[in-house]
Design a protein around this motif. Sequence first.
Motif, mmCIF file in Angstrom:
data_model
loop_
_atom_site.group_PDB
_atom_site.id
_atom_site.type_symbol
_atom_site.label_atom_id
_atom_site.label_comp_id
_atom_site.label_asym_id
_atom_site.label_seq_id
_atom_site.Cartn_x
_atom_site.Cartn_y
_atom_site.Cartn_z
ATOM 1 N N ILE A 141 -3.916 -0.771 15.941
ATOM 2 C CA ILE A 141 -4.452 -0.779 14.587
ATOM 3 C C ILE A 141 -3.678 -1.732 13.690
ATOM 4 O O ILE A 141 -2.459 -1.762 13.701
ATOM 5 N N SER A 142 -4.420 -2.504 12.933
ATOM 6 C CA SER A 142 -3.786 -3.310 11.904
ATOM 7 C C SER A 142 -4.630 -3.227 10.650
ATOM 8 O O SER A 142 -5.773 -2.782 10.683
ATOM 9 N N ALA A 143 -4.051 -3.624 9.550
ATOM 10 C CA ALA A 143 -4.741 -3.447 8.270
ATOM 11 C C ALA A 143 -4.837 -4.760 7.514
ATOM 12 O O ALA A 143 -3.874 -5.521 7.448
ATOM 13 N N ILE A 185 1.680 0.018 12.337
ATOM 14 C CA ILE A 185 0.735 0.726 11.482
ATOM 15 C C ILE A 185 -0.134 1.704 12.260
ATOM 16 O O ILE A 185 -0.634 1.387 13.332
ATOM 17 N N ILE A 205 -8.500 -2.191 10.252
ATOM 18 C CA ILE A 205 -8.919 -1.440 9.075
ATOM 19 C C ILE A 205 -8.897 -2.392 7.891
ATOM 20 O O ILE A 205 -7.894 -3.055 7.645
ATOM 21 N N ARG A 234 2.918 -5.938 12.226
ATOM 22 C CA ARG A 234 1.726 -5.130 12.048
ATOM 23 C C ARG A 234 1.547 -4.094 13.152
ATOM 24 O O ARG A 234 0.670 -3.260 13.082
#
Lengths: 312, 312
Positions: A18-20, B18, A97, B15
Amino acid sequence: MLKTSGADTEGAAERRAISADLIAVLVAAPNGNPVVLTVKDGTTLPSGPFALGHRSLQSGLRDWVEQQTGHPLGYIEQLYTFADRDRSMEEAARRVISISYLGLTREEPSHRTPPGSWRNWYEFFPWEDHRAGAPAIIDDIIVPRLCQWADEQQDKRQNRLRRAASAFGFDDRHWNEELVLQRYELLFEAGMVEEAVRAKAGTGSSAVPGRTMTGDHRRILATGIGRLRTKIKYRPVVFELMPPAFTLLQLQRAVEALAGVTVHKQNFRRLIEQQDLVEETGEMSADTGGRPAKLFRFRHAVLDERQVAGTK
Amino acid sequence: MLKTSGADTEGAAERRAISADLIAVLVAAPNGNPVVLTVKDGTTLPSGPFALGHRSLQSGLRDWVEQQTGHPLGYIEQLYTFADRDRSMEEAARRVISISYLGLTREEPSHRTPPGSWRNWYEFFPWEDHRAGAPAIIDDIIVPRLCQWADEQQDKRQNRLRRAASAFGFDDRHWNEELVLQRYELLFEAGMVEEAVRAKAGTGSSAVPGRTMTGDHRRILATGIGRLRTKIKYRPVVFELMPPAFTLLQLQRAVEALAGVTVHKQNFRRLIEQQDLVEETGEMSADTGGRPAKLFRFRHAVLDERQVAGTK
DNA sequence: CCTTATTATGCTCGAACTGAGTATAATAAG
DNA sequence: CTTATTATACTCAGTTCGAGCATAATAAGG
């Protein structure tokens, strides 16, 4: 596109999947022109990764927006967070995300030539500007095509027609300028925007006029415009877009630019004044044509005093 | 400059750290009691990780909420996404993004004994229930303490007093039931809730009455209540909380439970009826005391017909 | 049966707000 | 000095809104 990191060299692990990303709908309204900041030749909203160095989501966004535009954001508000897998073309194993924000800014940073450029937002949504009456594109193209789409499936026909009529204001329904997102999604569902055609690459139907954007940035922009159109009615946020001193007509033009509809001039003044949203500066405008107008400034005190309504 | 492509490797390592959590504010209102679903003895909102198996954020939330409560969510809406580092006690190197949702559900799942339990939400915010007049706690405890807090810093005194008065409705201001979050944050800032004392472990000031929660779950709950109180005024969402048939008084009690204030009975009926939000079922209620009341059902058609207002 | 308590439901009335004007004032350009 | 353009004041009817009065229909207690 939402992809923000490059060659993925790390070994497989669930956690890192997951990264944002932070995405900004940054709006200004220099002399009654509603504009949004874009990059990559108007195809993309500015976006950047949320990194560990950022104190918070908001400050992360502020950091790089100020870096881009050179001035602080007056107003910033979270729009929406999404992570639908089918929104991006990433391989299924990686999730991004996206956290989108709506920002309002006062000046137009024309001379500093930022890497992005400001675009009139009606380039992306030609059917949304009703300041000079309903655009011809609605009756000429959109409504017929939507009816055609409704006819494609007899069982859903009634429902589709009702949705279309309520979104675009035909069949004695009146135009509701706030339904920006619903309209875009309806066109998407009907295969009438380029993004939809892109999604299922077989449908032959061609798109309606209006600039397209990368990924679902146009959807995010629609969300931002819709939110802003709703908000100006019950919060005094327009003033974030105005210079320190302005005439009431300038204020009205800004509101109209955002809302995409015109308002009754005298009633607009009445509303603004009876709510004590502004006070006279004492000076008059060195105006173009006509009688000179008083200059006003926003009464910042109202923000403390009470929960005020906005404009219109 | 925006980093949106993989050319830049600096972000890639960061990253990884997260992860994302989904948090639910799940509300019901069985016979006029405003309740929220909690776990861990009422200290925590239900929350679960956003996993790769989930199709989308919403469906991820639905998946495990239905698993918990056994029935589908009628209405679900994103509340807020936050990632402020100082909000949690995690080590600084790991970032958790929390995506919160507001859900409304119809029945109370009493017998299925879910792992969580439903709590009256005024246990967490005793100052928010004004249905029987302003709670004594406001005048007796909150206002004096807030004034005291304002006096602590002479330069900020005026500003603090104004904010406090506007939030809690003293000094001839009227109570605005929507400001749930502002009130909580003001109490937090003044060190008057347990969470604030927890944050800077040294302040000796004790908390005001009201159950506390883990992390910032109480803040999220406040956000949800505030949003709901705003929303019932312009969207017909209350009906998501009602059984299929109900009397107008039951509907009114539900609205009052959410809003925390009472409304004028006759005017409430007038509003509901003239908006065609409901239709008679033809049956009457086998009621408690008094004249029997007509039973109504929600007219689902209004959702298509137009953009309707809500209640009150 | 009659009184009282309780809830349901219909109706009124003035204040406030809203939409859509009319009327007049002050400037610039021709 | 006429025309175009904008500013600003005022009016008026329709609608909505807050607050109340009045009456109807039931149950419970005497």
